[in-house]
Design a protein around this motif. Structure first.
Motif, PDB file in Angstrom:
ATOM      1  N   UNK A   1       9.457  50.675 -44.242  1.00 12.99           N
ATOM      2  CA  UNK A   1       8.484  51.744 -44.499  1.00 12.99           C
ATOM      3  C   UNK A   1       7.607  51.396 -45.692  1.00 12.99           C
ATOM      4  N   UNK A   2       6.370  51.786 -45.631  1.00 16.34           N
ATOM      5  CA  UNK A   2       5.445  51.487 -46.714  1.00 16.34           C
ATOM      6  C   UNK A   2       4.641  50.232 -46.440  1.00 16.34           C
ATOM      7  N   UNK A   3       3.830  49.874 -47.382  1.00 12.03           N
ATOM      8  CA  UNK A   3       2.961  48.707 -47.232  1.00 12.03           C
ATOM      9  C   UNK A   3       3.737  47.419 -47.415  1.00 12.03           C
ATOM     10  N   UNK A   4       3.230  46.351 -46.831  1.00 11.62           N
ATOM     11  CA  UNK A   4       3.859  45.040 -46.948  1.00 11.62           C
ATOM     12  C   UNK A   4       3.049  44.146 -47.878  1.00 11.62           C
ATOM     13  N   UNK A   5       3.729  43.140 -48.414  1.00  9.82           N
ATOM     14  CA  UNK A   5       3.079  42.231 -49.347  1.00  9.82           C
ATOM     15  C   UNK A   5       3.660  40.849 -49.143  1.00  9.82           C
TER      16      UNK A   5
ATOM     17  N   UNK B   1       5.018  62.843 -39.575  1.00 14.43           N
ATOM     18  CA  UNK B   1       4.983  63.599 -40.824  1.00 14.43           C
ATOM     19  C   UNK B   1       4.269  62.810 -41.907  1.00 14.43           C
ATOM     20  N   UNK B   2       4.521  61.501 -41.981  1.00 13.59           N
ATOM     21  CA  UNK B   2       3.856  60.660 -42.980  1.00 13.59           C
ATOM     22  C   UNK B   2       2.352  60.599 -42.719  1.00 13.59           C
ATOM     23  N   UNK B   3       1.960  60.488 -41.440  1.00  9.42           N
ATOM     24  CA  UNK B   3       0.539  60.442 -41.109  1.00  9.42           C
ATOM     25  C   UNK B   3      -0.154  61.758 -41.457  1.00  9.42           C
TER      26      UNK B   3
ATOM     27  N   UNK C   1      13.072  56.418 -39.965  1.00  6.80           N
ATOM     28  CA  UNK C   1      12.567  55.405 -39.046  1.00  6.80           C
ATOM     29  C   UNK C   1      12.044  55.997 -37.749  1.00  6.80           C
ATOM     30  N   UNK C   2      12.314  57.277 -37.508  1.00  4.77           N
ATOM     31  CA  UNK C   2      11.961  57.896 -36.236  1.00  4.77           C
ATOM     32  C   UNK C   2      10.468  58.211 -36.151  1.00  4.77           C
TER      33      UNK C   2
END
Length: 381
Positions: free
Chosen positions: A299-303, A364-366, A357-358
């Protein structure tokens, strides 16, 4: 996507097996040292040493497998992030739950293996190990009687035999017993003798000899001729007899069928109940650790420069849960709150990670992200 699933699953399986084998080797090396003194003293074979060591291993696998799977999940997903493999998969529209599916399948298989270990394999191995140790200890005194050597069985007890017959009969026996429980040292000389196991312990029975002791009052040497004389050996070389099985030596079904006619079984009802709950919750640690790590890494951005911070948090959280679980297991011996805490430490991370993860959590995050952007646009206007 099937190729992607097989790729991740294969990587996780190899990493888990390698980590578990490494941890098992370290634990086997450290724990097996406690068998060395027993094996060397009893004169047992090297095969007996390895059998005892391997029998002790299933109990440690209950801790090794969840930790190994957690470490493998961290390694595989962090490597895939560094190699931009997860970035490509996200670009195809794969949600977090889809990316986590191979690991969840691996976690379920590990949990099934742990259920088999905790419910049957570990208690059976523990029982066999303790019974083998009992047999070795029961034969300890006999094995130490070397011909033509003063054998020190325990401080204050020395045995000498001239020879040993093929049927185990000892010839030319001398026993010097100066243990503290005797009023004065005793020396026994006999033509022959045997070692027997009774309900009270191991004994040396000697025939046709004499018993010599020094009278502490008169300082005179007293001698008693006998046809048969018995000397008790130390209790820890005890008899091969039926022993009470501890809760961790009983299979899952046997914990529900204690012998009500056995007083110790009747008094150990709580111990059996605690063991049942431990065997239910312990396998749940594998999926709980895995889902928790996946939630933190996916979850979250990748780097591409890495996500060392997330890795440290994931490992630290799992270590904290493991420590709290062991503390709760210890607390459960005095309070039922310990049992409640054991279930909470396994079920809450599992349920929380699956929710994050669902798809519902993704929506909800969007929604929260859209709302935040709307506020920022209002402020800019």
């Amino acid at each position: 996507m099937q190729i992607f699933d097989r790729y991740i699953f294969k990587s996780l399986f190899i990493a888990t097996c390698f980590t578990a084998a490494t941890l098992a080797g370290i634990i086997l090396l450290t724990q097996s040292l406690r068998f060395l003194e027993l094996i060397i003293s009893a004169g047992a074979s090297g095969a007996t040493f390895w059998i005892l060591s391997m029998m002790a291993l299933p109990r440690f696998m209950e801790i090794i497998l969840p930790v190994a799977l957690m470490a493998a999940t961290v390694f595989v997903y962090n490597r895939m992030t560094l190699d931009s493999e997860l970035t490509v998969m996200r670009a195809t529209g794969a949600p977090p739950m889809r990316l986590a599916r191979p690991s969840i399948i691996m976690a379920i298989l590990t949990m099934i293996a742990l259920l088999f270990i905790t419910m049957w394999l570990a208690p059976v191995s523990q029982r066999g190990m303790n019974e083998m140790r009992q047999v070795i200890k029961a034969q300890y005194s006999t094995l130490l009687f070397r011909e033509g050597v003063f054998n020190s069985i325990r401080p204050g007890l020395t045995v000498f035999i001239r020879s040993r017959a093929s049927d185990g009969t000892l010839r030319g026996v001398m026993i010097h017993d100066s243990r503290p429980e005797n009023k004065s040292p005793v020396t026994v000389l006999a033509k022959s003798g045997v070692v027997v196991a009774t309900d009270d312990g191991q004994q040396v029975v000697v025939y046709d000899g004499s018993r010599q002791t020094l009278n502490p009052d008169t300082k005179a040497l007293e001698r008693l001729n006998f046809e048969r004389y018995t000397i008790d050996l130390p209790e820890d070389s005890g008899p091969i007899s039926e022993r009470w099985r501890e809760p961790d030596e009983r299979t899952f079904l046997e914990l529900f069928r204690p012998d009500r006619n056995n007083q110790r079984d009747a008094e150990s009802g709580r111990a059996f109940m605690l063991e049942v709950n431990r065997r239910i919750t312990n396998p749940l640690l594998a999926p709980a650790y895995t889902v928790l790590v996946l939630a933190l890494l996916l979850l979250g951005s990748t780097n591409r420069r890495g996500q060392s911070g997330r890795v440290i948090v994931a490992i630290g959280t799992c270590v904290l849960i493991q420590g709290l679980y062991l503390a709760a297991s210890s607390l459960s011996r005095q309070s039922n709150w310990g049992i409640v805490l054991m279930y909470a430490l396994t079920l809450l991370p599992l349920a929380g990670g699956l929710f994050l993860l669902s798809s519902r959590a993704d929506k909800l995050r969007q929604a929260l992200l859209f709302k935040r952007r709307g506020r920022q646009a209002g402020v800019s206007a």
